[in-house]
Design an enzyme around this catalytic site. Structure first.
Site, mmCIF file in Angstrom:
data_model
loop_
_atom_site.group_PDB
_atom_site.id
_atom_site.type_symbol
_atom_site.label_atom_id
_atom_site.label_comp_id
_atom_site.label_asym_id
_atom_site.label_seq_id
_atom_site.Cartn_x
_atom_site.Cartn_y
_atom_site.Cartn_z
ATOM 1 C CD GLU A 112 6.812 -4.043 29.295
ATOM 2 O OE1 GLU A 112 6.866 -5.277 29.153
ATOM 3 O OE2 GLU A 112 6.284 -3.502 30.273
ATOM 4 C CG HIS A 116 14.872 1.019 29.565
ATOM 5 N ND1 HIS A 116 15.719 1.252 30.614
ATOM 6 C CD2 HIS A 116 13.968 0.102 29.991
ATOM 7 C CE1 HIS A 116 15.340 0.505 31.635
ATOM 8 N NE2 HIS A 116 14.284 -0.200 31.294
HETATM 9 N N1 ACO Z 1 8.618 6.821 21.202
HETATM 10 C C1 ACO Z 1 8.820 8.080 20.806
HETATM 11 N N2 ACO Z 1 9.541 8.978 21.493
HETATM 12 C C2 ACO Z 1 10.090 8.562 22.642
HETATM 13 C C3 ACO Z 1 9.947 7.266 23.118
HETATM 14 C C4 ACO Z 1 9.172 6.369 22.351
HETATM 15 N N3 ACO Z 1 8.970 5.114 22.736
HETATM 16 N N4 ACO Z 1 10.601 7.138 24.295
HETATM 17 C C5 ACO Z 1 11.159 8.335 24.562
HETATM 18 N N5 ACO Z 1 10.841 9.195 23.556
HETATM 19 C C6 ACO Z 1 11.266 10.579 23.439
HETATM 20 C C7 ACO Z 1 10.373 11.496 24.275
HETATM 21 O O1 ACO Z 1 9.258 11.957 23.565
HETATM 22 C C8 ACO Z 1 11.336 12.612 24.584
HETATM 23 O O2 ACO Z 1 11.468 13.428 23.444
HETATM 24 P P1 ACO Z 1 11.729 15.016 23.590
HETATM 25 O O3 ACO Z 1 12.979 15.159 24.364
HETATM 26 O O4 ACO Z 1 11.819 15.463 22.169
HETATM 27 O O5 ACO Z 1 10.536 15.551 24.323
HETATM 28 C C9 ACO Z 1 12.658 11.889 24.771
HETATM 29 O O6 ACO Z 1 12.565 10.699 23.976
HETATM 30 C C10 ACO Z 1 12.987 11.513 26.202
HETATM 31 O O7 ACO Z 1 11.840 10.950 26.797
HETATM 32 P P2 ACO Z 1 11.693 10.782 28.370
HETATM 33 O O8 ACO Z 1 10.284 10.386 28.653
HETATM 34 O O9 ACO Z 1 12.258 11.955 29.091
HETATM 35 O O10 ACO Z 1 12.709 9.624 28.632
HETATM 36 P P3 ACO Z 1 12.642 8.565 29.775
HETATM 37 O O11 ACO Z 1 14.006 8.191 30.102
HETATM 38 O O12 ACO Z 1 11.769 8.974 30.905
HETATM 39 O O13 ACO Z 1 11.903 7.391 28.950
HETATM 40 C C11 ACO Z 1 10.378 5.629 28.859
HETATM 41 C C12 ACO Z 1 11.758 6.096 29.304
HETATM 42 C C13 ACO Z 1 9.316 6.197 29.777
HETATM 43 C C14 ACO Z 1 10.321 4.107 28.943
HETATM 44 C C15 ACO Z 1 10.095 6.077 27.392
HETATM 45 O O14 ACO Z 1 11.112 5.633 26.520
HETATM 46 C C16 ACO Z 1 8.732 5.636 26.888
HETATM 47 O O15 ACO Z 1 7.727 6.298 27.152
HETATM 48 N N6 ACO Z 1 8.651 4.506 26.102
HETATM 49 C C17 ACO Z 1 7.398 4.012 25.608
HETATM 50 C C18 ACO Z 1 6.653 3.243 26.719
HETATM 51 C C19 ACO Z 1 7.327 1.917 27.022
HETATM 52 O O16 ACO Z 1 7.709 1.167 26.123
HETATM 53 N N7 ACO Z 1 7.420 1.620 28.334
HETATM 54 C C20 ACO Z 1 8.037 0.378 28.832
HETATM 55 C C21 ACO Z 1 9.394 0.636 29.398
HETATM 56 S S1 ACO Z 1 10.215 -0.839 29.895
HETATM 57 C C22 ACO Z 1 9.600 -1.188 31.451
HETATM 58 O O17 ACO Z 1 9.281 -0.322 32.218
HETATM 59 C C23 ACO Z 1 9.449 -2.588 31.884
#
Ligand code: ACO
Length: 370
Positions: free
Chosen positions: A309, A251
């Protein structure tokens, strides 16, 4: 950073407005909705009470609640043009969030009022779900509450109080959550002086994406793909090795467990317990533990935890919802929050218009293109 400018990619950490609607504390893992801890509001309020609370700042009196419920129920009938349009959507097999976006656009044919948008959204979602399954839509009932009527329009059966409570707990839990992408989209549109229907339709577009509201379907599919707790490590490790994200985890704001996950896990547990079959619930808990352990191994600096989620998927599945209904049901809840933000934005409006940093070329000349 270039010169004096700091580029905040994804607007991370930027405070863009003050709000009385909800407070998200990502370090403490706390969510307060209009003064209430999320768990307390979610488990006790009806969705009508929560909507009123967000729109008016206080819970309704019994008289106000009665009037609001009645007014909402009066706005459940689809405009004449909506059903043929939804039939076309079903024929073209469009995504359920696209059908909701198209259907919501037709609210402008009859009203631009907040109550009409909230009242019509479940009718649009339920009608499309049935049309997509080759069934006839079911007329809404004015004598049922918002959540009960939605369940009724999906199946034709008046739901028992446990199912209604399960759905209301879900709707209340996700009704508002600070400046998430869809809420921000809604406020940007309202800040231009545009109307509520346009703002909500835009927000639906933002919610659809898998990084926001589109995650619960894939999260549940992962649990089904795993099938047995003994396979969790192998399947999840395989995904992480391929660079895939585990849906339902991570998140932007929460660096500890999303408090909404606890509320929904409790509601799901009660639902599965009553059904007498805890197999899927137990499997999901085990998948969750393995996922958290592996995320700590693969992304040790990221503090990736369960988000809302993961248990949304489990709870809505327990309520008998198919995957295409997951994100539209999220939208049915969040619409009340979006509209509350629209009211707040209007009350103290300033056009939302950030700047960008230009990094393209500057030395092109028209005559030199040959
Ligand atoms: N699984 C694996 N790796 C992850 C995940 C995940 N669920 N979430 C983040 N990471 C990793 C990314 O790959 C990235 O790694 P890196 O730095 O080595 O490239 C790092 O963590 C940071 O990721 P960002 O996308 O920059 O972080 P952000 O703050 O934008 O992430 C997000 C938030 C988009 C929700 C992300 O955690 C994600 O994609 N989760 C999976 C999708 C999900 O569950 N979405 C629902 C969110 S809740 C809602 O909106 C109601």
């Amino acid at each position: 950073m270039t010169g004096e400018k700091i580029v905040s990619k994804g607007l991370e950490g930027v405070v863009a407005a003050s709000t009385r609607l909800s407070h998200v504390d990502g370090e403490a893992g706390e969510l307060v909705i209009a003064g209430f801890p999320v768990g307390e509001l979610a488990a006790n309020a009806t969705f009508e009470e929560t909507t009123w609370l967000l729109w008016h700042g206080e819970l309704p009196t019994p008289g106000e609640l009665k009037g609001f419920r009645a007014e909402l129920a009066e706005h459940r009938e689809l405009p004449a043009a909506t059903l043929p349009l939804l039939r076309e959507c079903a024929r073209a097999k469009v995504d359920s969030m696209d059908a909701l976006r198209i259907g919501l656009g037709t609210v402008s044919l009859v009203s631009s009022e907040a109550i009409a948008i909230v009242g019509l959204a479940p009718t649009i979602v339920a009608a499309y779900a049935r049309l997509a399954a080759g069934e006839d839509p079911i007329e809404p009932r004015a004598d049922l509450g918002h959540a009960a009527n939605y369940l009724y329009m999906l199946t034709g059966e008046v739901p028992n109080p446990e199912r209604v409570r399960g759905l209301e707990t879900y709707l209340n839990t996700v009704v508002d959550h600070g400046f998430n992408a869809s809420t921000f989209t809604c406020r940007v549109i309202i800040s231009t002086g545009s109307d509520l229907v346009s703002a909500v339709v835009g927000a639906v577009g933002a919610l659809k994406g898998p990084l926001h509201g589109g995650a619960p379907g894939p999260a549940l599919q992962t649990v089904f793909e795993i099938g047995d707790a003994s396979r969790a490590e192998e399947v999840l490790r395989g995904k992480l090795e391929k660079g895939e994200r585990l849906m339902g985890f991570g998140h932007r704001v929460y660096k500890v467990r999303d408090p909404r996950a606890d509320v929904l896990a409790r509601a799901a547990e009660q639902l599965y317990q009553r059904s007498g079959d805890m197999k899927l619930y137990s499997l999901a808990r085990s998948v969750e533990q393995t996922a958290i352990r592996l995320l700590a191994e693969y992304k040790p600096d990221r503090r990736l935890q369960t988000n809302v989620e993961f248990y949304t998927a489990l709870l809505l599945h327990g309520l008998g919802f198919d995957v295409p209904l997951f994100t539209p049901t999220f939208a049915i809840a969040r619409i009340s929050g979006w509209i509350a933000h629209a009211f707040e934005q209007r009350a103290e409006n300033r056009l939302i218009r950030p700047k960008s940093e230009y990094i393209g070329p500057r030395d092109r000349r028209w005559g030199s293109r040959l």
